[in-house]
Write an enzyme that holds these catalytic residues in place. Structure first.
Site, PDB file in Angstrom:
ATOM      1  N   ARG A   1      11.128   3.353  -5.749  1.00  0.00           N
ATOM      2  CA  ARG A   1      10.738   1.965  -5.997  1.00  0.00           C
ATOM      3  C   ARG A   1       9.465   1.947  -6.817  1.00  0.00           C
ATOM      4  O   ARG A   1       8.723   2.929  -6.882  1.00  0.00           O
ATOM      5  CB  ARG A   1      10.495   1.217  -4.682  1.00  0.00           C
ATOM      6  CG  ARG A   1       9.301   1.734  -3.872  1.00  0.00           C
ATOM      7  CD  ARG A   1       8.956   0.776  -2.745  1.00  0.00           C
ATOM      8  NE  ARG A   1       7.902   1.274  -1.868  1.00  0.00           N
ATOM      9  CZ  ARG A   1       6.593   1.175  -2.123  1.00  0.00           C
ATOM     10  NH1 ARG A   1       6.174   0.615  -3.241  1.00  0.00           N
ATOM     11  NH2 ARG A   1       5.705   1.649  -1.265  1.00  0.00           N
TER      12      ARG A   1
ATOM     13  N   ASN B   1      -1.211   4.468  -7.720  1.00  0.00           N
ATOM     14  CA  ASN B   1      -1.831   3.239  -7.239  1.00  0.00           C
ATOM     15  C   ASN B   1      -3.045   2.916  -8.111  1.00  0.00           C
ATOM     16  O   ASN B   1      -3.430   3.694  -8.980  1.00  0.00           O
ATOM     17  CB  ASN B   1      -2.313   3.438  -5.781  1.00  0.00           C
ATOM     18  CG  ASN B   1      -1.496   2.647  -4.783  1.00  0.00           C
ATOM     19  OD1 ASN B   1      -1.142   1.506  -5.030  1.00  0.00           O
ATOM     20  ND2 ASN B   1      -1.192   3.257  -3.653  1.00  0.00           N
TER      21      ASN B   1
ATOM     22  N   ASP C   1      -6.514   3.461  -2.621  1.00  0.00           N
ATOM     23  CA  ASP C   1      -5.340   2.619  -2.846  1.00  0.00           C
ATOM     24  C   ASP C   1      -5.591   1.775  -4.102  1.00  0.00           C
ATOM     25  O   ASP C   1      -6.022   2.298  -5.124  1.00  0.00           O
ATOM     26  CB  ASP C   1      -5.081   1.763  -1.599  1.00  0.00           C
ATOM     27  CG  ASP C   1      -3.629   1.330  -1.471  1.00  0.00           C
ATOM     28  OD1 ASP C   1      -3.016   0.996  -2.495  1.00  0.00           O
ATOM     29  OD2 ASP C   1      -3.114   1.306  -0.344  1.00  0.00           O
TER      30      ASP C   1
ATOM     31  N   ASN D   1       5.637   0.603  -7.427  1.00  0.00           N
ATOM     32  CA  ASN D   1       4.496   0.335  -6.551  1.00  0.00           C
ATOM     33  C   ASN D   1       3.507  -0.556  -7.303  1.00  0.00           C
ATOM     34  O   ASN D   1       3.892  -1.604  -7.816  1.00  0.00           O
ATOM     35  CB  ASN D   1       3.871   1.661  -6.097  1.00  0.00           C
ATOM     36  CG  ASN D   1       2.950   1.502  -4.905  1.00  0.00           C
ATOM     37  OD1 ASN D   1       3.312   0.861  -3.932  1.00  0.00           O
ATOM     38  ND2 ASN D   1       1.771   2.093  -4.970  1.00  0.00           N
TER      39      ASN D   1
END
Length: 296
Positions: free
Chosen positions: A107, A155, A205, A109
């Protein structure tokens, strides 16, 4: 918060819940200056949220897939980085996959638009297998290409104020990378490690870059946002009342408010725990950079 992290010793930061929520993984906050709204997603739920800071009201669209990020399009609606690849989303929530490129078990992100209106997005395996992640760029004609392979959980994308440096975090590697950026050709070169998280201190993150060129990085599992200089030096930290801050961006009329998303996923929490909400931090002493809409 230390004076170094705030960018100024003249004011004391204030942190509060801007938009209450119980998101499993709230992520991808982006400030829409034209609408004066904040947009963010709940990745596993497939929800796209829009918040009005003046009223505190949140409206939501339910998408039929996992969505890593959704950003405004120049012509209206949104571009979404999804489990399939890239999709357009109308204001009423209708989603059309425009660029299907990911196999089952992967997927998209986090994602950000560069100053030219191209969308950069990281993909990851559902089980976060190392080496399966990649960095993609989506052009305004809805064609895409892979820019970087061999990642785990890409990220925290961002650019320096002059656009010459691109930043990318790989959360599972615990590192933030810097690259020389060629925005005109959507290219990056000369990868180097800008910052490495100490062991057991959480994972880097989502991130944002302020107008002075410093990075603000949400530390998943670390209860805080940290500020890093363009040379990779830690400048300070902003404690938060949640264990899993997930991303951050500057917003508000003067881009002086730091919005921080958070997550409840994997935690045993009480009903009144604020995890999953979006927080607003004022008086950090710096302002952010304006976001760019997707040009497609």
């Amino acid at each position: 918060m230390s004076d170094a992290a705030s960018g100024s010793g003249a004011a004391t930061t204030t942190t509060g819940v801007a938009f209450p929520g119980r998101a499993r993984v709230a992520e991808g906050p982006v400030w829409d200056a034209d609408a004066r709204r904040l947009h963010w997603v709940d990745i596993p739920a497939g929800h796209l949220h829009t918040g009005d800071p003046v009223t505190g009201r949140t409206t939501s669209l339910a998408l039929p897939t996992q969505v890593g990020a959704a950003l405004p399009r120049r012509g209206g609606g949104f571009v979404a980085a999804t489990a399939e690849g890239f999709a357009s989303v109308g204001a009423e929530g209708r989603m059309t996959v425009r660029c299907a490129l990911l196999p089952d078990g992967e997927r998209m992100n986090d994602a950000k638009c560069d100053p030219y209106g191209n969308l950069w997005a990281g993909s990851t395996a559902m089980d976060f297998a190392r080496g399966k992640g990649a960095l993609h760029v989506l052009l305004p004609d809805w064609t895409s290409r892979v820019v970087l392979e061999g990642l785990a959980l890409p990220n925290g994308l961002g650019w320096s104020p002059d656009g010459r440096v691109f930043y990318l975090a790989d959360s599972l590697a615990g590192e933030i990378y810097a690259f020389d950026a060629d925005l005109a050709n959507s290219g990056i070169t000369r990868r180097r490690t800008l910052f490495r998280m100490p062991g057991h201190a959480g994972m880097p993150d989502g991130l944002t870059v302020d107008a002075t060129g410093c990075l603000w990085v949400a530390i998943w599992g670390g209860d805080r946002v940290i500020r890093i200089s363009p040379d990779g030096d830690p400048l300070g930290e902003l404690p938060l009342p949640v264990h899993q801050p997930s991303s951050c961006t500057f917003g508000g009329p003067d881009l002086g408010t730091l919005y921080v998303t958070s997550a409840r996923e994997g935690l045993d929490l009480t009903e009144d725990d604020p995890a999953g909400s979006v927080f607003a931090v004022d008086h950090v002493g710096v302002v952010g950079l304006p976001s760019t809409a997707f040009a497609g």
